[in-house]
Design an enzyme around this catalytic site. Structure first.
Site, PDB file in Angstrom:
ATOM      1  N   ASN A 297       0.625   8.091   3.003  1.00 50.76           N
ATOM      2  CA  ASN A 297      -0.645   7.386   2.900  1.00 50.76           C
ATOM      3  C   ASN A 297      -1.787   8.326   2.570  1.00 50.76           C
ATOM      4  O   ASN A 297      -2.849   7.897   2.135  1.00 50.76           O
ATOM      5  CB  ASN A 297      -0.949   6.634   4.197  1.00 50.76           C
ATOM      6  CG  ASN A 297      -0.194   5.321   4.260  1.00 50.76           C
ATOM      7  OD1 ASN A 297       0.845   5.176   3.616  1.00 50.76           O
ATOM      8  ND2 ASN A 297      -0.720   4.369   5.000  1.00 50.76           N
ATOM      9  N   ASP A 336       3.655   5.958  13.356  1.00 51.65           N
ATOM     10  CA  ASP A 336       2.956   5.143  12.356  1.00 51.65           C
ATOM     11  C   ASP A 336       3.288   5.597  10.937  1.00 51.65           C
ATOM     12  O   ASP A 336       3.724   6.723  10.708  1.00 51.65           O
ATOM     13  CB  ASP A 336       1.437   5.238  12.566  1.00 51.65           C
ATOM     14  CG  ASP A 336       0.944   6.674  12.488  1.00 51.65           C
ATOM     15  OD1 ASP A 336       1.613   7.562  13.076  1.00 51.65           O
ATOM     16  OD2 ASP A 336      -0.086   6.936  11.853  1.00 51.65           O
ATOM     17  N   GLU A 337       3.078   4.712  10.012  1.00 53.33           N
ATOM     18  CA  GLU A 337       3.081   5.007   8.571  1.00 53.33           C
ATOM     19  C   GLU A 337       4.316   5.771   8.097  1.00 53.33           C
ATOM     20  O   GLU A 337       4.214   6.767   7.381  1.00 53.33           O
ATOM     21  CB  GLU A 337       1.813   5.797   8.200  1.00 53.33           C
ATOM     22  CG  GLU A 337       0.536   5.007   8.469  1.00 53.33           C
ATOM     23  CD  GLU A 337      -0.708   5.701   7.947  1.00 53.33           C
ATOM     24  OE1 GLU A 337      -1.560   5.021   7.358  1.00 53.33           O
ATOM     25  OE2 GLU A 337      -0.847   6.941   8.130  1.00 53.33           O
ATOM     26  N   ILE A 338       5.474   5.298   8.477  1.00 47.91           N
ATOM     27  CA  ILE A 338       6.704   5.913   7.961  1.00 47.91           C
ATOM     28  C   ILE A 338       6.904   5.456   6.514  1.00 47.91           C
ATOM     29  O   ILE A 338       6.868   4.267   6.218  1.00 47.91           O
ATOM     30  CB  ILE A 338       7.919   5.518   8.834  1.00 47.91           C
ATOM     31  CG1 ILE A 338       7.689   6.001  10.269  1.00 47.91           C
ATOM     32  CG2 ILE A 338       9.204   6.103   8.248  1.00 47.91           C
ATOM     33  CD1 ILE A 338       8.766   5.543  11.250  1.00 47.91           C
TER      34      ILE A 338
END
Lengths: 565, 565
Positions: A297, A336-338
């Site tokens: 991200n 988060d955000e894998i």
């Protein structure tokens, strides 16, 4: 709330109007008169019991210093001249005595503060007669006494040499609506020296926040020195000076605990770990792979190869070593955000998945179980970001605490899954929103979570929105968060204060103000502003660079700059 | 630009990549090699002429101090270690000699800086051989020498005890594309001590901004002490300490002028004058009238009764007294956001209009003519906001300079009217945008000029957009602006720096970079970021709390965090 409290609240409001009294968070039960008191020149604070713990004595000494040094004018047009004149012959308060409830013994504040969330006793009473003399704080614990001291320290103004307050007699019975009231700082995108963190802890304590969530490492840098893995900070701290040594960590924990604050450390896994590749490339998939936007991200890409046993063992060992540095009962493993394309293109991951016959999600499940079991083995409760519940097929223990960050609308889904929740939603509590886009070569870039979250927006949050009454007990509290892509010591204070005080009142005072009115509606916001101005002005007197919420003209004329005034 | 410059620019870029050289604004003609130089331990700066003016000697002394004290690492992953090693045996620069062109004599920088806009000679050349020895700055004026000194001071890095730079031989021929390059500060919504303004002037001078636009008073407060009207600040400053005395004003003007900066003061009329009502209620219509939103764009309401001869005389006298405090050839009478309903409901105004048979616009015309003639009588040029051209039937002298603030799209209309223009458009240059709504009792309030103006957005500005070639000569330059409803000394630096440097390069360097490429397109923004990082890091070393534009990971890896990297 009893009848007396309700009756007295109209009087409180007249005195609030007079003095803009800055009680923040406002106590849950509050009964006041309208008389003034002065602090005696010989005013002193003592305990009713012998040999108070050192951290309580220190807190008393700090409170005494603040009483002398705040020198805060009342926020009136005449800078409190008329109020001071009226108070100049008021009765004197000669002492403040702290006592524990019958049968309670004094433990260190520091030990009380780091108890498991929900077991910390922060309740206190504060009473002061209109005739002055002795003020009393009573509590079940030194932590409660400390909260009472904090309240006491918010009452006073100074004009010339007179230290005075209005609103007596005063009776407060107070305790927090929620046990978790936090602030999160990211020290990986940019580094913050220990002194900045300590100053932030001071400010947190002044508004009774009790949880410092330390997002200490991330893909960009690894400032934490871990004795068993010196190569991590050695190769991925921004410089040899931009590190947190074991002593720094210990100092921060002690500083926090003495101020009633527990330190929840987060080592975000398996994503947000590119920095580990500098010393352990074997554990990181797609490290600094480009284009970064395909694999993460934000830059740089890089995630733990969680399908690998070797990487899982490394991670468990790292998390355990870090967890041992922090006495808190909480530990966050992130989650988060894998980024899936990263793993799809990672040969080693694909090879392992083929060999074991596992799906990526099954591997993630095993990895998470291993790391959480290690945390539990150290007597701690795992904390994760919401994706671990909402985006993955991971079996989490019932004890796991979930932080909801993407949107406040995701709270309901996590509650339906039955987990305990900490509110951290970007649409209310991300302090970095609205600062514009920060990736380069991007003329039209804006903040992904535009617009800026004003204190009013945060303050309007309802922790129980969309929840059934049985789900409400899952809410532990919440926090404001500062991700630091565009922050550094230079703007830490202005971006955090006084906005982070919104969460402090939401989670201490709860849904209703002491007069029974609703906290989080337009009228609640209207009533809060004069007190929040006072918080901001007092923070500045105490060395926190809190921003101006309005022109000073407005700050000195409560309500005059309201949108409908 | 000559052929040599073009050929050499590819070499410059390789050295820029090596060192992230922070020339900002980048010179208009620049030819560099790729060799390093070191500063000799005995390095000194001198003038080729006797008895340099004191302000030039002071500037030389300050430059010498910065060379020693910046101690800025090159923004590379290794903090410049490899570059320093390579430079450790480089030739030494032993001196820098400043000389004036034949026939030119040394005047004070301070006198050169405050000449009428367009008459300030800021041109200079800087040359340094790859063999070290003596560096040379030559100019037509001490102001030009000062700009050259500023450029020289941006070249150097320090690793351990070696002060070095890359890119030699170096030849710079430089002068600004636009004569007006400014920053505006509002000291009326919230007050800023003299030291904050002086620190801001330092930072401005480091990026060659040359015009401080001081929006010194407004409806909220009147901090300026005017000897003939002591009652204005006496009753409408926020406190007796929140004032600018005549000595303060003189100190700020001197401080600015010695740094090549002229001070344009603004006394906004006839709107934005509620503060005058505290001592002269007879001159103010609808003072603090509610609801404020009906009578003003922000609280409190209050405007000069410009239809009244008495008020016109008072205003002329006030403007004249203020103008005498400022030696600048420019003076702004404001003229923005005149609220008509206020005058429609003001009995005294209506009475006068009835008596005289004038329309409100005719009265405004007479008022403006009177005040502008008074300004001209003092040898100054009037400056006004765009509404005076676009929203009113006011006859302005051809000399009048117009500031376009509401939207950059309004520039065309002002140019068609034939006036000289200073760009100050909110959609590019308002530094306060994006901070959320500040009026109270407003949960959903956002910034009226959302979103936040990133440096990239500002930098992409084209000063000649939508203008014919003959209209382009009307553009004097532009400025960044900070309105301070939500700013105070606590966040001054972070909200201004390094963003205000965008305007500095737009108006100094102009439309093209020295290699002939376009400044304000996506590639220009991409190329600028590494240099702007360097500006920000150097500003911090010099005590300016400039924000982090990106994670340090990105700052040390030019281009790696670009959106398409």
């Amino acid at each position: 709330m009893n009848t007396l409290t309700c009756l007295s609240f109209s009087l409180l409001f007249s005195s609030l109007t007079l003095t803009n009294a800055a009680l923040w968070p406002i106590p849950r039960q509050l009964s006041t008169g309208d008389s003034p008191l002065r602090l005696s020149n010989s005013f002193s604070i003592s305990t009713a019991f012998d040999s108070p713990p050192v951290d309580l004595s220190d807190a008393i000494a700090r409170t005494s210093e603040l009483l002398k040094n705040d020198k805060l004018d009342p926020l009136t047009v005449d800078h409190g001249a008329a109020l001071a004149k009226n108070a100049s012959s008021a009765p004197e308060l000669t002492s403040l005595v702290l006592s524990l409830a019958d049968g309670k013994t004094a433990q260190n504040i520091s030990d009380e503060a780091i108890k498991p969330v929900g077991e910390r006793d922060e309740e206190y009473t504060l009473s002061m007669s209109k005739d002055g003399g002795e003020a009393k704080i009573q509590a079940n614990s030194t932590l409660g006494l400390f909260r009472g001291l904090t309240t006491f320290g918010q009452l006073w103004y100074t004009v010339d040499d007179t230290i005075f307050a209005y609103g007596f007699p005063l009776e407060i019975t107070d305790s927090p609506a929620f046990p978790y009231r936090g602030f999160m700082l990211d020290t990986a995108r940019n580094y913050f020296p220990v002194s900045d963190i300590q100053r932030t802890l001071d400010a947190m304590s002044w508004v009774k926040l009790n949880q410092f969530h330390w997002h200490i490492v991330d893909s960009q840098s690894f400032p934490l020195q871990v004795a068993a893995f010196p190569e991590l900070s050695g190769s991925a701290a921004y410089s040899s000076a931009s590190v947190y040594s074991a002593q720094d960590v210990s100092d921060i924990i002690s500083y926090a605990a003495a101020r009633g604050i527990d330190v929840l450390v987060e080592v975000d896994t398996p994503g947000h770990t590119s920095a580990i590749a500098s010393s352990h490339p074997e554990h990181i998939a797609c490290a600094e792979k480009t284009p970064w936007a395909t694999y993460a991200n934000e830059p740089p890409a890089g995630q733990l190869r969680f399908a690998s046993d070797s990487t899982t063992n490394f991670t468990v060992s790292l998390l355990s070593e870090v967890a041992k540095l922090f006495p808190s009962s909480l530990f966050s493993t992130g989650g988060d955000e894998i980024n899936v394309p990263c793993y799809d293109e990672d040969e080693e991951t694909q090879q392992i998945l083929n060999q074991t016959g596992k799906s990526l999600e099954e591997a993630l499940d095993a990895f998470t179980e291993a790391s959480h079991n290690a945390i539990r083995g150290l007597g701690k409760t795992p904390v994760v970001w919401e994706e671990m519940v909402l985006s993955h097929n991971v079996t989490l223990g019932n004890d796991t605490i979930i932080m909801v960050w993407i949107s406040s609308e995701d709270v309901q889904g996590v509650a339906e899954a039955g987990f305990r929740i900490v509110h951290a939603a970007s649409d209310y509590f991300y302090l970095d929103c609205g600062g514009g886009g920060w990736v380069g070569a991007n003329i039209a870039g804006n903040s992904w979570c535009d617009p800026f979250k004003t204190w009013q927006k945060s303050y309007s949050f309802d922790p129980f929105a969309n929840l059934t009454s049985s789900q409400q007990s899952l809410i532990l509290g919440g926090e404001s968060l500062l991700w630091t892509e565009q922050s550094s010591p230079e703007n830490l204070d202005p971006i955090v204060w006084p906005r982070a005080a919104s969460a402090a009142e939401i989670y201490w005072t709860g849904a209703t103000l002491p007069d029974g009115s609703v906290r989080n509606d337009a009228e609640g916001v209207r009533a809060a502003l004069p007190r929040l101005h006072d918080v901001a002005y007092r923070l500045r007197k105490r060395g926190i660079k809190a921003i101006a919420l309005q022109p000073e003209w407005c700050a000195r004329r409560p309500g005059a700059c309201d949108i409908d005034a």
